[in-house]
Design a protein around this motif. Structure first.
Motif, mmCIF file in Angstrom:
data_model
loop_
_atom_site.group_PDB
_atom_site.id
_atom_site.type_symbol
_atom_site.label_atom_id
_atom_site.label_comp_id
_atom_site.label_asym_id
_atom_site.label_seq_id
_atom_site.Cartn_x
_atom_site.Cartn_y
_atom_site.Cartn_z
ATOM 1 N N PHE A 109 -58.019 8.252 20.709
ATOM 2 C CA PHE A 109 -59.832 7.967 20.730
ATOM 3 C C PHE A 109 -60.461 7.894 20.707
ATOM 4 O O PHE A 109 -61.707 7.680 20.630
ATOM 5 C CB PHE A 109 -59.899 6.726 21.874
ATOM 6 C CG PHE A 109 -58.605 5.739 21.332
ATOM 7 C CD1 PHE A 109 -59.280 4.274 20.540
ATOM 8 C CD2 PHE A 109 -56.844 5.897 22.242
ATOM 9 C CE1 PHE A 109 -58.489 2.713 20.768
ATOM 10 C CE2 PHE A 109 -56.267 4.502 21.291
ATOM 11 C CZ PHE A 109 -57.283 3.768 21.106
ATOM 12 N N VAL A 110 -60.842 9.799 21.585
ATOM 13 C CA VAL A 110 -62.207 10.583 21.556
ATOM 14 C C VAL A 110 -62.022 10.756 19.892
ATOM 15 O O VAL A 110 -63.067 11.177 19.701
ATOM 16 C CB VAL A 110 -61.432 11.727 22.072
ATOM 17 C CG1 VAL A 110 -62.206 13.709 22.004
ATOM 18 C CG2 VAL A 110 -61.112 12.147 23.393
ATOM 19 N N PHE A 111 -61.441 11.256 18.356
ATOM 20 C CA PHE A 111 -62.085 11.114 18.213
ATOM 21 C C PHE A 111 -62.091 9.269 16.852
ATOM 22 O O PHE A 111 -62.529 9.814 15.385
ATOM 23 C CB PHE A 111 -60.466 11.628 16.471
ATOM 24 C CG PHE A 111 -59.939 12.980 17.424
ATOM 25 C CD1 PHE A 111 -61.062 14.248 17.285
ATOM 26 C CD2 PHE A 111 -58.966 13.087 18.010
ATOM 27 C CE1 PHE A 111 -60.997 14.739 18.103
ATOM 28 C CE2 PHE A 111 -58.755 13.754 18.712
ATOM 29 C CZ PHE A 111 -58.918 15.080 18.323
ATOM 30 N N ILE A 174 -67.205 8.745 34.886
ATOM 31 C CA ILE A 174 -66.845 10.126 34.042
ATOM 32 C C ILE A 174 -67.827 9.510 32.811
ATOM 33 O O ILE A 174 -68.577 10.346 32.651
ATOM 34 C CB ILE A 174 -65.464 9.762 33.447
ATOM 35 C CG1 ILE A 174 -64.484 10.163 34.537
ATOM 36 C CG2 ILE A 174 -65.037 10.296 32.510
ATOM 37 C CD1 ILE A 174 -62.842 10.101 34.441
ATOM 38 N N MET A 175 -68.036 8.329 32.202
ATOM 39 C CA MET A 175 -68.786 8.252 31.172
ATOM 40 C C MET A 175 -70.073 8.521 32.082
ATOM 41 O O MET A 175 -71.004 8.627 30.646
ATOM 42 C CB MET A 175 -68.931 6.235 31.127
ATOM 43 C CG MET A 175 -67.666 6.455 30.324
ATOM 44 S SD MET A 175 -67.253 3.967 30.449
ATOM 45 C CE MET A 175 -69.229 3.887 29.586
ATOM 46 N N HIS A 179 -71.289 12.551 30.003
ATOM 47 C CA HIS A 179 -71.860 12.457 28.755
ATOM 48 C C HIS A 179 -73.287 13.456 28.506
ATOM 49 O O HIS A 179 -73.568 13.687 29.277
ATOM 50 C CB HIS A 179 -73.202 10.958 28.963
ATOM 51 C CG HIS A 179 -73.866 10.354 28.027
ATOM 52 N ND1 HIS A 179 -72.587 9.590 27.215
ATOM 53 C CD2 HIS A 179 -74.824 10.551 27.799
ATOM 54 C CE1 HIS A 179 -73.704 9.122 25.730
ATOM 55 N NE2 HIS A 179 -74.813 10.112 25.748
ATOM 56 N N SER A 180 -72.308 13.623 27.408
ATOM 57 C CA SER A 180 -72.979 15.228 26.760
ATOM 58 C C SER A 180 -72.576 16.067 26.533
ATOM 59 O O SER A 180 -72.596 17.464 26.509
ATOM 60 C CB SER A 180 -74.477 14.997 26.758
ATOM 61 O OG SER A 180 -75.218 13.647 26.167
ATOM 62 N N GLN A 188 -65.939 9.238 24.883
ATOM 63 C CA GLN A 188 -64.475 10.426 24.803
ATOM 64 C C GLN A 188 -63.794 11.236 25.551
ATOM 65 O O GLN A 188 -62.580 10.949 26.270
ATOM 66 C CB GLN A 188 -65.278 11.056 23.896
ATOM 67 C CG GLN A 188 -66.322 10.307 22.361
ATOM 68 C CD GLN A 188 -66.720 11.222 22.096
ATOM 69 O OE1 GLN A 188 -67.377 12.361 22.277
ATOM 70 N NE2 GLN A 188 -66.456 11.398 20.046
ATOM 71 N N TRP A 189 -65.147 10.884 26.867
ATOM 72 C CA TRP A 189 -64.208 11.890 27.862
ATOM 73 C C TRP A 189 -63.688 11.319 28.899
ATOM 74 O O TRP A 189 -62.392 11.298 29.450
ATOM 75 C CB TRP A 189 -65.240 12.434 28.916
ATOM 76 C CG TRP A 189 -66.185 14.130 28.503
ATOM 77 C CD1 TRP A 189 -67.346 14.364 27.911
ATOM 78 C CD2 TRP A 189 -65.542 15.208 28.448
ATOM 79 N NE1 TRP A 189 -67.053 15.620 27.444
ATOM 80 C CE2 TRP A 189 -65.956 15.920 28.027
ATOM 81 C CE3 TRP A 189 -63.989 15.424 28.645
ATOM 82 C CZ2 TRP A 189 -66.215 17.286 28.126
ATOM 83 C CZ3 TRP A 189 -63.351 17.299 29.248
ATOM 84 C CH2 TRP A 189 -64.638 17.976 28.301
#
Length: 437
Positions: A109-111, A174-175, A179-180, A188-189
């Motif tokens: 799902f990262v992609f 985590i979000m 982030h970035s 994504q992380w």
């Protein structure tokens, strides 16, 4: 012979039985709970990802709701074949396969960049995970007789609120904190990090789980004999159910059970997918704060699930132990929807809703497993779960569509309350002698 001697002789078998089941519990249930915590987190963390993902990728509420729900179309298609395959190859190999596959897909799902990619991956994730939950329910029937199952399944399914208690704050942290980092968004992380445990535990399953009582080297011969005799007696008592896969699909009771489960799952997945958004809509700021407050309803659910499960087994009564939680869920959704902008009131009644709908899920399985056994159990449990879990497609999509159409989640939550009432009525109409064991 003295009274003391008689009491000692009577209590010895009971003590041995209790010690044996305690041994089985600590060997199997915590590990299966851990597997399900990971499974459920990877299934519903998309609800938390939505807080960033929808804005970053320009997804509407309807797109998100469809993507969240399409998981269950893949789940539906492969669930019965998956459970039948597990009954052929054994739980150890099949559960390991399921976990490794879904871990890889969850990381992918990262992609995601487009709605189509989102839909495809959610569908494939459903295919990969299909069979895990009904497979574990089937697996537990190989170890526990019917009169012990409600409490055991309730403990196992405590993994759902545990995933919410720890997963929601973890996802928020985590979000926010990553982030970035390395040019990746926080969501994504989140997908990447939360996919790793599925891969690791999937490998551990191959070493740790045994397919059945006979293969358990950690049990003595006497313990195996006791456990197997209990299962044999239970299956003989359950002879009133279907005995082949073909009979399962012709048995009206299977479809009646599926209808009940559909009603309960409507509430369950609406809650788990949309809870972060519902909490944020009350005015809460910051993903970590949303995650911490979202954990409160799941804490209440753990208490309710285990109290109701223990009570149901002690009284060997199933119907009212389902009707009451369903009513709790209906009241909770109704009041929370009516006070959607009041954080305190919403949290109190979302907690009541969580306690109700998440209690319904484990206690429900004491109904069909009371008349299913053998190969029919593998097909019957999977058929009920796959049809019932189509509600996991319907409810997130319904909530998203109605929110886009009306600007509010209230109407959707009223519909969910109605579904729970329907489920309660269907349970009440189920013959008591069929399920009270």
């Amino acid at each position: 012979m003295t009274t003391t001697t008689l009491v000692g002789q009577a209590s010895a078998p009971a003590d041995f039985e209790q010690q044996t089941y305690s041994k089985v519990f600590w060997r199997l249930v915590p590990f299966l709970m851990l597997c399900y915590v990971i499974a459920y987190l990877d299934r519903v963390n998309v609800g938390f990802a939505k807080l960033q993902m929808a804005q970053d990728l320009g997804f509407s509420e309807t797109v998100f709701g469809l993507g969240a729900g399409i998981f269950f179309l893949g789940y539906f298609l492969f669930e019965v074949p998956s459970n039948l395959l597990m009954s052929k190859v054994g739980a150890r190999l099949w559960i390991a396969r399921i976990m490794v596959t879904w871990g890889l897909l969850s990381a992918a799902f990262v992609f995601v960049q487009t709605p189509t990619q989102f839909y495809v991956l959610r569908f494939l994730l459903g295919l990969a995970e299909a069979g895990f939950y009904p497979g574990v329910i089937l697996y537990l029937t190989l170890w526990y007789p019917a009169h012990r199952r409600a409490r055991i399944v309730a403990v196992f399914m405590s993994a759902i609120p545990v995933a919410g208690i720890f997963g929601n704050p973890l996802s928020g942290w985590i979000m926010d904190s990553m982030h970035s980092a390395a040019s990746l968004h926080g969501w994504q992380w989140m997908f990447l990090i939360e996919a790793l445990p599925a891969l690791l535990i999937g490998v551990a399953v191959l070493v740790y789980l045994d397919n059945n009582i006979a293969q358990a080297k950690w049990l003595s011969a006497d313990e195996k004999k006791l456990l197997q005799s209990e299962i044999d007696k239970d299956q003989a008592h359950g002879a009133k159910g279907p005995h082949s896969v073909a009979e399962v699909f012709k048995d009206g009771r299977i479809w009646w059970m599926a209808a009940i489960y559909f009603a309960f799952v409507m509430g369950q997945y609406a809650l788990t997918f949309w809870l972060p958004s519902l909490v944020k809509a009350t005015g809460v700021q910051g993903n970590l704060n949303v995650g911490l407050l979202s954990a409160i309803p799941f804490l209440c659910a753990i208490v309710a699930m285990n109290l109701f499960g223990r009570s149901a087994d002690q009284r060997r009564e199933r119907r009212w132990h389902l009707i009451i939680p369903a009513a709790m869920g209906a009241v909770g959704f109704t009041v929370a929807a009516s006070f959607a902008h009041n954080t305190t009131v919403s949290l109190v009644f979302l907690s009541l809703a969580a306690a109700g709908v998440l209690t319904c899920a484990p206690l429900f399985w004491s109904l069909p497993t009371a008349f299913l056994s053998g190969t029919a159990a593998a097909a019957g449990i999977a058929a009920i779960n796959s049809v019932g879990n189509l509600a996991g497609f319907a409810s997130p999509y319904l909530i998203g569509y109605l929110k886009d159409s009306t600007g509010s989640t209230a109407i959707g939550m009223y519909v969910l309350a109605g579904a729970l009432v329907v489920g309660a009525v269907l349970v009440w109409l189920t013959p008591r002698e069929l399920v009270n064991r």
